[in-house]
Design a protein around this motif. Structure first.
Motif, PDB file in Angstrom:
ATOM      1  N   ALA A 243      16.120  -8.963 -10.496  1.00  0.00           N
ATOM      2  CA  ALA A 243      15.287  -7.475 -10.128  1.00  0.00           C
ATOM      3  C   ALA A 243      13.916  -7.498 -10.672  1.00  0.00           C
ATOM      4  CB  ALA A 243      15.945  -6.229 -10.707  1.00  0.00           C
ATOM      5  N   ILE A 244      13.418  -7.820 -12.340  1.00  0.00           N
ATOM      6  CA  ILE A 244      12.717  -8.009 -12.935  1.00  0.00           C
ATOM      7  C   ILE A 244      11.918  -8.976 -11.719  1.00  0.00           C
ATOM      8  CG2 ILE A 244      11.439  -8.130 -14.801  1.00  0.00           C
ATOM      9  CD1 ILE A 244      13.816  -7.223 -16.107  1.00  0.00           C
ATOM     10  N   GLY A 245      11.589 -10.378 -11.852  1.00  0.00           N
ATOM     11  CA  GLY A 245      11.333 -10.840 -11.032  1.00  0.00           C
ATOM     12  C   GLY A 245      10.892 -11.188  -9.967  1.00  0.00           C
ATOM     13  N   GLY A 246      11.872  -9.910  -9.603  1.00  0.00           N
ATOM     14  CA  GLY A 246      11.889 -10.012  -8.110  1.00  0.00           C
ATOM     15  C   GLY A 246      10.834  -8.983  -7.363  1.00  0.00           C
ATOM     16  N   GLY A 247      10.713  -7.962  -8.333  1.00  0.00           N
ATOM     17  CA  GLY A 247       9.296  -7.206  -8.471  1.00  0.00           C
ATOM     18  C   GLY A 247       8.804  -7.739  -8.922  1.00  0.00           C
ATOM     19  N   VAL A 248       8.303  -8.258  -9.686  1.00  0.00           N
ATOM     20  CA  VAL A 248       6.981  -9.040  -9.633  1.00  0.00           C
ATOM     21  C   VAL A 248       5.926  -9.700  -8.580  1.00  0.00           C
ATOM     22  CG1 VAL A 248       5.312 -10.373 -11.414  1.00  0.00           C
ATOM     23  CG2 VAL A 248       6.781  -9.226 -12.524  1.00  0.00           C
ATOM     24  N   PHE A 249       7.717 -11.105  -8.259  1.00  0.00           N
ATOM     25  CA  PHE A 249       7.149 -11.374  -6.642  1.00  0.00           C
ATOM     26  C   PHE A 249       6.597 -10.370  -6.156  1.00  0.00           C
ATOM     27  CE2 PHE A 249       8.143 -13.683  -3.881  1.00  0.00           C
ATOM     28  CZ  PHE A 249       6.923 -14.848  -3.218  1.00  0.00           C
ATOM     29  N   GLN A 250       7.188  -9.846  -5.553  1.00  0.00           N
ATOM     30  CA  GLN A 250       7.436  -8.792  -4.525  1.00  0.00           C
ATOM     31  C   GLN A 250       5.724  -7.774  -4.416  1.00  0.00           C
ATOM     32  OE1 GLN A 250       8.615  -9.085  -1.554  1.00  0.00           O
ATOM     33  NE2 GLN A 250      10.198 -10.866  -2.523  1.00  0.00           N
ATOM     34  N   SER A 251       5.540  -7.451  -5.911  1.00  0.00           N
ATOM     35  CA  SER A 251       4.439  -6.565  -5.520  1.00  0.00           C
ATOM     36  C   SER A 251       3.089  -7.257  -5.701  1.00  0.00           C
ATOM     37  CB  SER A 251       4.336  -5.479  -6.922  1.00  0.00           C
ATOM     38  OG  SER A 251       4.760  -6.853  -7.789  1.00  0.00           O
ATOM     39  N   ILE A 252       2.961  -8.745  -5.587  1.00  0.00           N
ATOM     40  CA  ILE A 252       2.149  -9.272  -5.412  1.00  0.00           C
ATOM     41  C   ILE A 252       1.453  -9.651  -4.073  1.00  0.00           C
ATOM     42  CG2 ILE A 252       1.088 -11.403  -5.823  1.00  0.00           C
ATOM     43  CD1 ILE A 252       1.522 -11.500  -8.976  1.00  0.00           C
ATOM     44  N   LYS A 253       3.134 -10.172  -3.325  1.00  0.00           N
ATOM     45  CA  LYS A 253       3.462  -9.272  -2.053  1.00  0.00           C
ATOM     46  C   LYS A 253       3.136  -8.968  -1.342  1.00  0.00           C
ATOM     47  CE  LYS A 253       6.381 -11.779   1.494  1.00  0.00           C
ATOM     48  NZ  LYS A 253       7.645 -11.911   1.660  1.00  0.00           N
ATOM     49  N   GLY A 254       3.649  -8.163  -1.692  1.00  0.00           N
ATOM     50  CA  GLY A 254       3.048  -6.885  -0.430  1.00  0.00           C
ATOM     51  C   GLY A 254       1.847  -5.784  -0.940  1.00  0.00           C
ATOM     52  N   PHE A 255       1.387  -6.815  -2.408  1.00  0.00           N
ATOM     53  CA  PHE A 255       0.172  -6.239  -2.340  1.00  0.00           C
ATOM     54  C   PHE A 255      -1.185  -7.202  -1.488  1.00  0.00           C
ATOM     55  CE2 PHE A 255      -4.602  -6.141  -4.500  1.00  0.00           C
ATOM     56  CZ  PHE A 255      -4.223  -4.988  -4.964  1.00  0.00           C
ATOM     57  N   ARG A 256      -0.816  -8.161  -1.162  1.00  0.00           N
ATOM     58  CA  ARG A 256      -1.383  -8.714  -0.459  1.00  0.00           C
ATOM     59  C   ARG A 256      -1.526  -8.963   0.840  1.00  0.00           C
ATOM     60  NH1 ARG A 256      -1.389 -14.808  -2.764  1.00  0.00           N
ATOM     61  NH2 ARG A 256      -2.553 -15.555  -0.688  1.00  0.00           N
ATOM     62  N   ASN A 257      -0.635  -8.267   1.662  1.00  0.00           N
ATOM     63  CA  ASN A 257      -0.011  -8.161   2.839  1.00  0.00           C
ATOM     64  C   ASN A 257      -0.129  -7.158   3.340  1.00  0.00           C
ATOM     65  OD1 ASN A 257       0.936 -10.726   3.243  1.00  0.00           O
ATOM     66  ND2 ASN A 257       3.201 -10.979   2.548  1.00  0.00           N
ATOM     67  N   ALA A 258      -0.448  -6.067   2.246  1.00  0.00           N
ATOM     68  CA  ALA A 258      -0.962  -4.541   3.044  1.00  0.00           C
ATOM     69  C   ALA A 258      -2.190  -4.263   3.413  1.00  0.00           C
ATOM     70  CB  ALA A 258      -0.300  -3.437   1.494  1.00  0.00           C
ATOM     71  N   PRO A 259      -2.727  -3.559   4.413  1.00  0.00           N
ATOM     72  CA  PRO A 259      -4.136  -3.152   4.934  1.00  0.00           C
ATOM     73  C   PRO A 259      -4.816  -3.594   3.361  1.00  0.00           C
ATOM     74  CG  PRO A 259      -2.301  -2.131   5.776  1.00  0.00           C
ATOM     75  CD  PRO A 259      -1.790  -2.665   5.052  1.00  0.00           C
ATOM     76  N   VAL A 260      -6.527  -3.155   3.780  1.00  0.00           N
ATOM     77  CA  VAL A 260      -7.867  -3.343   3.008  1.00  0.00           C
ATOM     78  C   VAL A 260      -6.847  -1.811   3.221  1.00  0.00           C
ATOM     79  CG1 VAL A 260      -9.890  -3.454   2.887  1.00  0.00           C
ATOM     80  CG2 VAL A 260      -8.694  -4.760   4.224  1.00  0.00           C
ATOM     81  N   GLY A 261      -7.743  -1.495   1.296  1.00  0.00           N
ATOM     82  CA  GLY A 261      -7.598  -0.731   1.202  1.00  0.00           C
ATOM     83  C   GLY A 261      -7.028   0.125  -0.387  1.00  0.00           C
ATOM     84  N   ILE A 262      -7.217  -0.249  -1.480  1.00  0.00           N
ATOM     85  CA  ILE A 262      -6.676   0.327  -3.141  1.00  0.00           C
ATOM     86  C   ILE A 262      -5.652   0.480  -2.536  1.00  0.00           C
ATOM     87  CG2 ILE A 262      -8.243   1.847  -4.023  1.00  0.00           C
ATOM     88  CD1 ILE A 262      -6.554  -1.286  -5.525  1.00  0.00           C
ATOM     89  N   ARG A 263      -5.371   2.418  -1.820  1.00  0.00           N
ATOM     90  CA  ARG A 263      -4.899   2.489  -2.209  1.00  0.00           C
ATOM     91  C   ARG A 263      -3.922   2.322  -0.789  1.00  0.00           C
ATOM     92  NH1 ARG A 263      -5.486   9.084  -0.540  1.00  0.00           N
ATOM     93  NH2 ARG A 263      -5.742   9.199  -2.735  1.00  0.00           N
ATOM     94  N   HIS A 264      -3.922   1.481   0.014  1.00  0.00           N
ATOM     95  CA  HIS A 264      -2.850   1.310   1.209  1.00  0.00           C
ATOM     96  C   HIS A 264      -2.319  -0.327   0.133  1.00  0.00           C
ATOM     97  CE1 HIS A 264      -3.944   3.298   4.601  1.00  0.00           C
ATOM     98  NE2 HIS A 264      -5.011   2.997   4.304  1.00  0.00           N
TER      99      HIS A 264
END
Length: 167
Positions: A25-46
């Protein structure tokens, strides 16, 4: 052995299952947070919202997958300890191979064999590194004899000196 500090076998399964879930859960959370950040639309809130959403959706699933692996591995390991009557690295290596095979059972015998080989080889590497580290660190703490540095503590070589010196 170095594993005397571990829980006894029935409780070890629960302990390893929980530890594996936490690690996944911790490792997946770190990995998914980076992946979700990179794949989200432009803009810090998004991007922050995408990162949090990816963690919320995927991290528990990854933790659950790790927990299944850890629980199955510990169950097989405890079974081998009971059958063989001893706890050694061969139990872990065999448990890794059998866990890989069981988890790949739905894909057929060839995939099971490949997964078993990968699991056994990975656990053999992990156990081998553990043994090497244990031996390396044990050499650092070996005690040299403190009496060898002080010549007055040595026995005399000539027996005549021993007889005449203390009469």
């Amino acid at each position: 052995m170095e594993e005397y500090a571990r829980e006894p076998c029935p409780w070890r399964i629960v302990d390893d299952c929980g530890g594996a879930f936490t690690m996944g859960a911790i490792g997946g959370g770190v990995f998914q947070s980076i992946k979700g950040f990179r794949n989200a639309p432009v803009g810090i809130r998004h991007r922050l919202k995408g990162s949090a959403n990816a963690v919320r959706i995927r991290a528990p699933h990854i933790g659950g997958s790790f927990a299944v692996w850890g629980g199955l591995f510990s169950t097989i390991d405890c079974g081998l300890i009971r059958i063989r009557g001893k706890e050694d690295p061969w139990n872990s290596i065999t448990s890794g191979a059998m866990t890989g095979a069981v988890l790949a059972a739905r894909s057929g015998p060839l995939v099971m064999l490949g997964s078993a080989m990968i699991g056994g080889i990975l656990l053999a590497l992990i156990e081998g590194v553990g043994i090497l580290l244990t031996r390396y660190t044990a050499q650092q703490f070996q005690n040299s004899s403190p009496f060898m540095d002080d010549p007055s503590q040595l026995h005399p070589k000539n027996t005549n000196q021993q007889q005449t010196g203390f009469q």
